[in-house]
Design a protein around this motif. Structure first.
Motif, PDB file in Angstrom:
ATOM      1  N   ARG A 206       0.811  -1.234   0.000  1.00 16.11           N
ATOM      2  CA  ARG A 206       0.000   0.000   0.000  1.00 16.11           C
ATOM      3  C   ARG A 206       0.843   1.283   0.000  1.00 16.11           C
ATOM      4  O   ARG A 206       0.582   2.183  -0.792  1.00 16.11           O
ATOM      5  N   PRO A 207       1.875   1.411   0.875  1.00 17.97           N
ATOM      6  CA  PRO A 207       2.685   2.639   0.829  1.00 17.97           C
ATOM      7  C   PRO A 207       3.380   2.843  -0.511  1.00 17.97           C
ATOM      8  O   PRO A 207       3.541   3.981  -0.961  1.00 17.97           O
ATOM      9  N   LEU A 208       3.775   1.750  -1.158  1.00 19.04           N
ATOM     10  CA  LEU A 208       4.399   1.861  -2.478  1.00 19.04           C
ATOM     11  C   LEU A 208       3.410   2.387  -3.510  1.00 19.04           C
ATOM     12  O   LEU A 208       3.738   3.250  -4.325  1.00 19.04           O
ATOM     13  N   LEU A 209       2.190   1.867  -3.469  1.00 23.09           N
ATOM     14  CA  LEU A 209       1.169   2.330  -4.409  1.00 23.09           C
ATOM     15  C   LEU A 209       0.877   3.812  -4.211  1.00 23.09           C
ATOM     16  O   LEU A 209       0.716   4.559  -5.181  1.00 23.09           O
ATOM     17  N   TYR A 213       1.460   7.007  -6.838  1.00 24.69           N
ATOM     18  CA  TYR A 213       0.196   7.616  -7.251  1.00 24.69           C
ATOM     19  C   TYR A 213      -0.713   6.616  -7.976  1.00 24.69           C
ATOM     20  O   TYR A 213      -1.444   6.963  -8.908  1.00 24.69           O
ATOM     21  N   ILE A 214      -0.674   5.373  -7.538  1.00 26.20           N
ATOM     22  CA  ILE A 214      -1.504   4.316  -8.112  1.00 26.20           C
ATOM     23  C   ILE A 214      -2.715   4.092  -7.215  1.00 26.20           C
ATOM     24  O   ILE A 214      -2.584   3.908  -5.998  1.00 26.20           O
ATOM     25  N   SER A 215      -3.913   4.108  -7.816  1.00 27.66           N
ATOM     26  CA  SER A 215      -5.150   3.943  -7.036  1.00 27.66           C
ATOM     27  C   SER A 215      -5.294   2.534  -6.485  1.00 27.66           C
ATOM     28  O   SER A 215      -5.679   2.338  -5.332  1.00 27.66           O
ATOM     29  N   ARG A 216      -5.024   1.530  -7.330  1.00 28.11           N
ATOM     30  CA  ARG A 216      -5.116   0.151  -6.863  1.00 28.11           C
ATOM     31  C   ARG A 216      -4.441  -0.782  -7.863  1.00 28.11           C
ATOM     32  O   ARG A 216      -4.207  -0.422  -9.017  1.00 28.11           O
ATOM     33  N   VAL A 217      -4.140  -1.977  -7.383  1.00 28.29           N
ATOM     34  CA  VAL A 217      -3.590  -3.019  -8.237  1.00 28.29           C
ATOM     35  C   VAL A 217      -4.658  -4.095  -8.385  1.00 28.29           C
ATOM     36  O   VAL A 217      -5.383  -4.406  -7.436  1.00 28.29           O
ATOM     37  N   THR A 218      -4.790  -4.661  -9.591  1.00 27.48           N
ATOM     38  CA  THR A 218      -5.884  -5.581  -9.869  1.00 27.48           C
ATOM     39  C   THR A 218      -5.521  -6.508 -11.020  1.00 27.48           C
ATOM     40  O   THR A 218      -4.538  -6.273 -11.743  1.00 27.48           O
ATOM     41  N   CYS A 227      -2.616 -10.731 -16.604  1.00 31.49           N
ATOM     42  CA  CYS A 227      -1.920  -9.448 -16.508  1.00 31.49           C
ATOM     43  C   CYS A 227      -2.169  -8.817 -15.137  1.00 31.49           C
ATOM     44  O   CYS A 227      -3.245  -8.978 -14.564  1.00 31.49           O
ATOM     45  N   ILE A 228      -1.187  -8.112 -14.646  1.00 35.16           N
ATOM     46  CA  ILE A 228      -1.351  -7.342 -13.408  1.00 35.16           C
ATOM     47  C   ILE A 228      -1.439  -5.875 -13.786  1.00 35.16           C
ATOM     48  O   ILE A 228      -0.580  -5.357 -14.508  1.00 35.16           O
ATOM     49  N   LYS A 229      -2.503  -5.200 -13.338  1.00 33.08           N
ATOM     50  CA  LYS A 229      -2.728  -3.815 -13.720  1.00 33.08           C
ATOM     51  C   LYS A 229      -2.562  -2.894 -12.527  1.00 33.08           C
ATOM     52  O   LYS A 229      -3.083  -3.169 -11.437  1.00 33.08           O
ATOM     53  N   PHE A 230      -1.834  -1.821 -12.730  1.00 36.43           N
ATOM     54  CA  PHE A 230      -1.655  -0.774 -11.734  1.00 36.43           C
ATOM     55  C   PHE A 230      -2.482   0.424 -12.207  1.00 36.43           C
ATOM     56  O   PHE A 230      -2.059   1.178 -13.087  1.00 36.43           O
ATOM     57  N   ILE A 231      -3.671   0.561 -11.651  1.00 38.82           N
ATOM     58  CA  ILE A 231      -4.615   1.558 -12.142  1.00 38.82           C
ATOM     59  C   ILE A 231      -4.290   2.934 -11.579  1.00 38.82           C
ATOM     60  O   ILE A 231      -4.146   3.111 -10.364  1.00 38.82           O
ATOM     61  N   ILE A 232      -4.176   3.915 -12.455  1.00 36.94           N
ATOM     62  CA  ILE A 232      -3.990   5.306 -12.033  1.00 36.94           C
ATOM     63  C   ILE A 232      -5.339   5.884 -11.654  1.00 36.94           C
ATOM     64  O   ILE A 232      -5.542   6.353 -10.542  1.00 36.94           O
TER      65      ILE A 232
END
Length: 281
Positions: A206-209, A213-218, A227-232
């Motif tokens: 969480r602190p890394l996200l 400035y990443i809202s969530r990983v999904t 695929c792993i997505k890092f949503i802005i």
């Protein structure tokens, strides 16, 4: 007679070139040029015919904007060209989707990230806050403080080049977050909402996200469950983020109805944007 044949042969390459079908990148450059394009309608199909009835995209946008085109993908029947528009204060990106009809490339649709209109007013309001108001904001929004929200908004409404630059400068942290997600097996083949919640609340991830400035990983969001997505961020189905997939064959294909762009950043990493049929620009 021999001189006639000589000049005929001399002019043959030019004649053949003049009748050679245009490639997607050539069409894109003509379509965004400031001078217009008399042959435009010959190279349009589908909804692009409605989006550019009388003028090219180049004629519809301010002449002061510099414009550049980059071919992102070209296969047997589809192609995508990214168009960047820029001046001294702004940069914007459009994506031209092409389809092949009877051995001829046609511009099918014009896409950009939708529903970003609220981003700029929100960013202006937040960046104008004095320190006392920033402190109050942080107290009210402990999960997404002022620094995170400003940084996230800048990326959400920013140009592709800004997002790519952000990733490049913070690649080590992105790789660290990815390794933690993979090592802790938060996204098995049968991923659930609980798996995703656990990944996004992990005390190390969480602190890394937030820092990135990443809202969530999904593993949701695109047609690629591996695929792993890092949503802005984004609104409804119109989102922008970073996607990780080390196997190029499993990277989802671009299409104008959902996944409007997948852009290579680094080995295994891609910038992506989605849209929905009801919210198109």
């Amino acid at each position: 007679m021999k001189y006639f044949l000589f000049f005929l042969l001399l002019g043959l390459p030019q004649a053949l070139s003049a009748h050679r079908p245009l490639e997607p990148l050539q069409i894109a450059r003509e379509f965004v040029d400031t001078d217009g394009w008399p042959e435009m309608k010959e190279h349009l199909c589908c909804e692009a015919e409605q989006q550019a009835k009388n003028q090219t995209l180049g004629q519809q946008i301010p002449a002061r904007l510099q414009r550049s085109c980059q071919l992102l993908q070209q296969g047997a029947s589809t192609a995508v060209v990214a168009v960047e528009l820029r001046d001294s204060v702004s940069r914007n990106d459009f994506y031209l989707h092409f389809a092949k009809e009877n051995d001829t490339w046609k511009l099918q649709a014009i896409r950009s990230l939708s529903m970003t209109q609220l981003g700029s007013p929100m960013l202006k309001l937040l960046t104008a806050m004095p320190p006392a108001e920033v402190a109050q904001y942080n107290q009210k929004h402990p999960d997404a403080n002022h620094d995170f929200t400003v940084g996230n908004l800048k990326l959400w409404i920013g140009a592709d080049a800004d997002i790519i630059d952000h990733f490049t400068h913070h690649q080590a942290d992105f790789q660290k977050a990815l390794r933690l997600v993979q090592a802790r097996k938060y996204f098995p083949a049968d991923t659930t909402a609980d798996n995703e919640e656990a990944a996004n609340t992990d005390p190390e991830i969480r602190p890394l996200l937030r820092k990135l400035y990443i809202s969530r990983v999904t593993q949701q969001e695109t047609d690629c469950n591996s695929c792993i997505k890092f949503i802005i961020g984004g609104r409804i189905d119109n989102t922008v983020g970073l996607l990780y997939q080390p196997k190029a064959a499993e990277v989802p294909k671009m299409n104008p109805d959902r996944l409007i762009v997948v852009r290579t950043i680094s080995k295994g990493w891609y910038l992506y944007k989605t849209t929905s049929g009801n919210n198109r620009q």
